[in-house]
Design an enzyme around this catalytic site. Structure first.
Site, mmCIF file in Angstrom:
data_model
loop_
_atom_site.group_PDB
_atom_site.id
_atom_site.type_symbol
_atom_site.label_atom_id
_atom_site.label_comp_id
_atom_site.label_asym_id
_atom_site.label_seq_id
_atom_site.Cartn_x
_atom_site.Cartn_y
_atom_site.Cartn_z
ATOM 1 N N PHE A 141 0.859 -1.192 0.000
ATOM 2 C CA PHE A 141 0.000 0.000 0.000
ATOM 3 C C PHE A 141 0.889 1.234 0.000
ATOM 4 C CE2 PHE A 141 -3.043 2.932 2.075
ATOM 5 C CZ PHE A 141 -4.246 2.536 1.537
ATOM 6 N N GLN A 255 -4.224 16.648 -2.203
ATOM 7 C CA GLN A 255 -4.043 15.339 -2.850
ATOM 8 C C GLN A 255 -5.326 14.868 -3.544
ATOM 9 O OE1 GLN A 255 -3.628 11.326 -0.657
ATOM 10 N NE2 GLN A 255 -1.587 11.733 -1.430
ATOM 11 N N HIS A 257 -7.013 11.484 -5.124
ATOM 12 C CA HIS A 257 -6.873 10.022 -5.063
ATOM 13 C C HIS A 257 -7.247 9.445 -6.416
ATOM 14 C CE1 HIS A 257 -7.295 5.862 -3.886
ATOM 15 N NE2 HIS A 257 -6.820 6.144 -2.691
ATOM 16 N N LEU A 267 -14.605 6.704 -2.395
ATOM 17 C CA LEU A 267 -13.303 6.072 -2.599
ATOM 18 C C LEU A 267 -13.393 4.558 -2.621
ATOM 19 C CD1 LEU A 267 -10.034 6.750 -2.101
ATOM 20 C CD2 LEU A 267 -10.566 5.498 -0.050
ATOM 21 N N GLU A 270 -6.911 2.208 -2.061
ATOM 22 C CA GLU A 270 -5.664 1.894 -2.752
ATOM 23 C C GLU A 270 -5.252 0.439 -2.477
ATOM 24 O OE1 GLU A 270 -2.720 5.032 -2.538
ATOM 25 O OE2 GLU A 270 -1.214 3.540 -2.081
ATOM 26 N N ARG A 301 0.422 8.675 -5.188
ATOM 27 C CA ARG A 301 -0.917 9.050 -5.654
ATOM 28 C C ARG A 301 -0.902 10.214 -6.617
ATOM 29 N NH1 ARG A 301 -4.205 8.325 -0.010
ATOM 30 N NH2 ARG A 301 -4.078 6.048 -0.079
ATOM 31 N N HIS A 369 -8.946 14.295 -2.297
ATOM 32 C CA HIS A 369 -8.945 13.258 -1.259
ATOM 33 C C HIS A 369 -8.351 13.700 0.073
ATOM 34 C CE1 HIS A 369 -8.865 9.295 0.476
ATOM 35 N NE2 HIS A 369 -7.554 9.297 0.580
ATOM 36 N N ARG A 405 1.077 13.027 0.571
ATOM 37 C CA ARG A 405 1.182 12.075 1.683
ATOM 38 C C ARG A 405 0.983 10.664 1.149
ATOM 39 N NH1 ARG A 405 -3.188 8.593 3.397
ATOM 40 N NH2 ARG A 405 -5.093 9.663 2.854
ATOM 41 N N VAL A 411 -3.910 7.896 8.661
ATOM 42 C CA VAL A 411 -4.484 7.420 9.936
ATOM 43 C C VAL A 411 -3.353 7.197 10.929
ATOM 44 C CG1 VAL A 411 -6.702 6.494 9.197
ATOM 45 C CG2 VAL A 411 -4.701 5.021 9.109
#
Ligand SMILES: Cc1cc2nc3c(=O)[nH]c(=O)nc-3n(C[C@H](O)[C@H](O)[C@H](O)COP(=O)(O)OP(=O)(O)OC[C@H]3O[C@@H](n4cnc5c(N)ncnc54)[C@H](O)[C@@H]3O)c2cc1C
Length: 661
Positions: A141, A255, A257, A267, A270, A301, A369, A405, A411
């Site tokens: 990821f 950003q 996504h 969403l 990813e 991204r 996003h 990011r 998170v």
């Protein structure tokens, strides 16, 4: 006006707010937490994919360390991040995962032995080690070198948020929900709390606190199509901006996504690509390897989003009545995998598209996003200019993300910043020098000001419609300040937003009740949102380079010579129609990883004059200390541990790195 006094006022009940509240409360300070919605409904609950932490449990993560996580994050940020903060973060993230596990977060776990995975569209069998049996699992990821993203199926944010929220309840944190902070109370140098509106009764209440923390999440709703929840309107960003004293950092860093479903913008994680899903065009062709032979679908991204838009512009998108889009193909993962590891994705496809993603491709296109920009803070989470104000999570510019990011780092940032900033807030409150006599005159004055602003809307003669202004703002941002930017379009966007801001000073509402009143809420929020939109668009106009998610067609190179700096936006004069921009230099000579190529995307950038010097210095230290342990080498290059609270400085144990050193 009622006044509530507390030690720590936390504005925001998402992961960041909850975790920092728990930290301060455990140190003996009263914590009152405000949220627009019940905290468990905060946007953090929507995170599907996972949380990055270098546990090195899975075989594909073997050998992972803080060092590799650090490098991935800094490269991902396109060197916009504060490298001290990135170090603090990568060291603490494994502790945060383990703490959540101890609090009951049901992380997906490893089963020893063989398992089949899909890598680069091929089925591959990998074998998990016996000693990893039952440990926290990790997936591919975020374009990372090692598989590092811990997950709870594809409901990671939900599980983490419920765990943190239950912990906050157990710690007896005072939670006041359906309350909205409208303005910070301050005297230009110190923050004393906030004026808060009860969203049900309309009552204004003053919350006075020794320390106030903004943890209000992102500002995605500045754009028309966003993966963000409808409550992500950047109201915490506006709280700081409107003080005129506390600046926002890098607001132009937005950003997009790659895989939001078309047309709803919801969403799909990813993790779909991490687990082996592919992007295809109108002909079913897998196009990412043509553009990014190294990282393919798993480049960062900003890069994947740009490649997708580029491919659509070449006429390779599939047509639909909602515009052109591309396809995300996860059928090759098989029904069992989808029903176990990507359950939310399956539900989203069934409920919003009416398709079964185990059978059919998913229509996707990039959408707004994540908000890298936010309330600018020190590594401690404190505002540099307004004493007593702190920020954490997506609302902050701490700044570990720079201009892009990484998936799974957000998170992680919320809980890690929560742990670190929570300790610093407790230190701040412990310090007797930070206590104060409540300035009741000032508190009342701020209360009166907010009441007067609401009265202008409720009782005035304004003629502008707030919903219409909101739509025009979102359209302008989407058209002029999106994935591909140019001076011309940005100028047009700024001018339009200035016009909208002036019009927003003349809003009238037809529903004149002071209590439950969505029209009134939209009215005062849109006035603030347009200001934020101006910080994004004006910051983007002035930044004449391309870095991370900020891509200028007219300035396609990253320019470290001119632009290795962070934008700070101030709104000092309420009658102004533009923010005042200042810049904060990033010091190459203090960087552990001097600027270079990210490893994907374009390989052209203009070097900073100090880069070769610093690169040679770092290389010299590495050679001189060859053979010494990695912690000593790292410390010699860029010492950061004294920036961490003492209790978080410990090393992280791994299967291959037991702590009996
Ligand atoms: C669809 C989606 C999926 C994602 N998946 C991942 C992922 O897999 N991995 C990852 O790392 N990141 C992911 N992210 C990003 C990540 O989820 C967020 O950045 C993060 O959860 C934000 O947490 P937070 O605590 O900062 O804010 P939030 O969770 O957004 O909480 C904000 C809180 O502030 C409150 N609030 C706002 N304004 C006010 C106000 N004025 N007064 C009072 N309260 C207020 C709200 O009620 C809410 O409680 C995802 C994001 C999206 C949109």
């Amino acid at each position: 006006m009622k006044t509530i006094v507390t030690d720590v006022l936390v504005i925001g009940g998402g992961l960041a707010g909850l975790r920092l509240g728990v930290g301060a409360k455990r140190r003996g300070h009263d914590v009152t937490l405000l949220s627009l919605v019940p905290p468990k409904r905060s946007h953090s609950a929507a995170a599907q994919g996972g949380m990055q932490a270098s546990l090195a449990n899975v075989i594909k993560g073997q050998g992972d360390t803080e060092d590799i996580h650090f490098e991935d994050t800094v490269r991902g940020s396109d060197w916009g991040a504060d490298q001290d903060v990135v170090r603090m973060f990568v060291n603490t993230s494994p502790k945060a995962v383990r703490e959540l596990a101890a609090w009951g977060c049901p992380w997906s776990r490893i089963t020893k032995g063989d398992r089949e995975v899909i890598i680069n569209s091929q089925k591959v069998t990998i074998t998990e080690r016996d000693e990893a049996q039952g440990l926290i699992a990790q997936r591919d990821f975020g374009g990372t070198k090692k598989w590092r993203t811990c997950y709870v199926s594809d409901g990671t944010g939900h599980a983490m948020l419920f765990t943190a929220s239950d912990r906050a309840i157990a710690e007896k944190i005072d939670i006041h929900e359906r309350k909205e902070a409208l303005a910070l109370i301050h005297d230009g140098s110190r923050c004393y709390g906030a004026i808060v509106r009860d969203l049900i009764t309309g009552e204004l209440v003053a919350y006075v606190a020794k320390a106030t923390a903004i943890a209000t999440g992102g500002a995605g709703r500045l754009y028309r199509v966003s993966t963000n929840a409808v409550i992500c309107e950047g109201m915490g960003h506006a709280l700081a901006l409107e003080t005129g004293v506390a600046p926002l950092g890098n607001m132009e860093a937005v950003q997009f996504h790659p895989t939001a479903i078309v047309p709803a913008g919801i969403l799909v994680t990813e993790g779909c690509r991490g687990d082996g899903g592919l992007l295809r065009d109108v002909d079913g062709h897998r196009f990412m390897p043509d553009y990014e032979p190294e990282k393919k679908e798993l480049a960062s991204r900003d890069v994947v989003s740009r490649r997708m838009e580029e491919h659509i512009l070449k006429g390779k998108g599939a047509k639909s009545r909602f515009g052109d889009h591309l396809w995300l193909d996860i059928t090759l993962l098989g029904r069992h995998h989808i029903e176990h590891n990507l359950r939310e994705v399956k539900e989203i496809c069934e409920s919003f598209l009416g398709i079964d993603p185990a059978e059919k491709w998913i229509p996707v296109r990039p959408a707004q996003h994540y908000t890298m920009g936010g309330v600018r803070t020190n590594p401690t989470g404190e505002s540099r200019t307004l004493k007593g104000l702190f920020a954490a999570g997506e609302a902050a510019c701490w700044d570990m993300h720079g201009f892009n990011r990484l998936g799974g780092n957000s998170v992680a940032e919320t809980v890690v910043a929560g742990m670190i900033v929570g300790e610093y807030i407790a230190d701040f409150c412990d310090n007797i020098g930070n206590s104060f006599d409540i300035p009741m005159g000032l508190v009342k004055e701020f209360g009166r000001r907010e009441e007067a602003k609401l009265n202008v809307l409720l009782k005035g003669t304004g003629t502008e419609n707030a919903f219409k202004l909101n739509m025009e703002m979102q359209d302008t941002m989407t058209r002029c300040v999106g994935i591909f930017r140019s001076g011309e379009a940005l100028q047009e966007g700024v001018a339009k937003l200035q016009e909208l801001l002036v019009r927003s000073r003349n809003i009238g509402v037809s529903n004149r009740v002071p209590g439950v009143n969505p029209e009134l809420v939209m009215a005062y929020r849109v006035q603030k949102m347009i200001k934020l939109a101006l910080t994004v668009s004006y910051g983007a106009l002035q930044r004449t380079e391309s870095r991370g998610a900020h891509f200028r067609r007219d300035f396609p190179h990253r320019d470290d010579q001119q632009w290795l700096k962070r934008t700070l936006s101030f709104w000092r004069d309420d009658n102004a129609t533009l923010p005042e921009l200042e810049y904060e230099d990033l010091d190459v000579m203090k960087m552990e990883l001097p600027p270079g190529w990210r490893g994907y995307g374009a390989k052209d950038y203009i070097d900073h004059p100090d880069t070769p010097k610093r690169a040679a210095e770092v290389e010299e230290i590495k050679q001189r200390m060859a053979g010494q342990d990695r912690y000593a080498v790292q410390n010699a290059i860029m010492s950061y541990t004294d920036k961490l609270p003492a209790k978080l400085r410990g090393l992280n144990e791994r299967i291959d790195e037991p702590l009996d050193r």
